[in-house]
Design a protein around this motif. Sequence first.
Motif, PDB file in Angstrom:
ATOM      1  N   ALA A  11      20.550-100.424   9.224  1.00 25.18           N
ATOM      2  CA  ALA A  11      19.603 -99.942  10.222  1.00 25.18           C
ATOM      3  C   ALA A  11      20.261 -99.845  11.596  1.00 25.18           C
ATOM      4  O   ALA A  11      19.986 -98.913  12.355  1.00 25.18           O
ATOM      5  CB  ALA A  11      18.383-100.854  10.273  1.00 25.18           C
ATOM      6  N   LEU A  50      15.922-105.783  15.074  1.00 15.25           N
ATOM      7  CA  LEU A  50      16.403-105.641  13.701  1.00 15.25           C
ATOM      8  C   LEU A  50      17.217-106.861  13.280  1.00 15.25           C
ATOM      9  O   LEU A  50      17.107-107.336  12.152  1.00 15.25           O
ATOM     10  CB  LEU A  50      17.264-104.378  13.564  1.00 15.25           C
ATOM     11  CG  LEU A  50      16.529-103.057  13.648  1.00 15.25           C
ATOM     12  CD1 LEU A  50      17.518-101.900  13.727  1.00 15.25           C
ATOM     13  CD2 LEU A  50      15.594-102.879  12.465  1.00 15.25           C
ATOM     14  N   TYR A 147      20.874 -94.854   5.002  1.00 12.44           N
ATOM     15  CA  TYR A 147      20.425 -94.831   6.399  1.00 12.44           C
ATOM     16  C   TYR A 147      21.181 -93.769   7.187  1.00 12.44           C
ATOM     17  O   TYR A 147      20.609 -93.091   8.033  1.00 12.44           O
ATOM     18  CB  TYR A 147      20.610 -96.202   7.067  1.00 12.44           C
ATOM     19  CG  TYR A 147      19.405 -97.085   6.976  1.00 12.44           C
ATOM     20  CD1 TYR A 147      18.316 -96.896   7.824  1.00 12.44           C
ATOM     21  CD2 TYR A 147      19.336 -98.124   6.066  1.00 12.44           C
ATOM     22  CE1 TYR A 147      17.208 -97.718   7.766  1.00 12.44           C
ATOM     23  CE2 TYR A 147      18.226 -98.951   5.994  1.00 12.44           C
ATOM     24  CZ  TYR A 147      17.167 -98.743   6.846  1.00 12.44           C
ATOM     25  OH  TYR A 147      16.071 -99.549   6.779  1.00 12.44           O
TER      26      TYR A 147
END
Length: 178
Positions: A11, A50, A147
């Motif tokens: 991420a 995150l 991602y």
Amino acid sequence: GAPLAAAGEAAAGFLDVLPPDVRVGVVGFGPTARLLAAPTGDRAAVAGQLAGLTASGETALYDAVVHATSQFSPEATDRAVVLLSDGGDTASAADLEQAAAAAAGATLNVIELVTPESNRAALDRLAAAGGGTVSAVSDPAALADLYDAAARALANRYRLAYTSAGRGTATLTVRLDT
């Protein structure tokens, strides 16, 4: 453990690929869905949220989809959600149909980390409602590639609008040279 660490790293790489003017937010979900970072251009703030994600036993996936899609401003015209999940939901107040209805207001692309609790049918329903896709991996190390592909797809989206002053029909050809 290792899967969550790999997801966090993937991420963070996603943030690096997106253009700087794209606003990004984070909705985390365990027993409840909660806004961790409101949509912002501040990548460091998002990356910090995150990095702080942890896993717990319960999952409010449907509530998270509803919550994430509610974060778009009314004037936002290009709404997109990238969801990482195995599709399992054990704690939502919302059901799958409510989450799918909310997903219809944005492009919803799913990255499925396949686990014994995976519910691919639910993920397919959410992605279809949002006009998106489901990409699945069973190896957390492969999350970075998914991602990256999601970020590149978002970075390469364009919206074209044309209003003609003329009447009748005409053929219009649009070409994009890169």
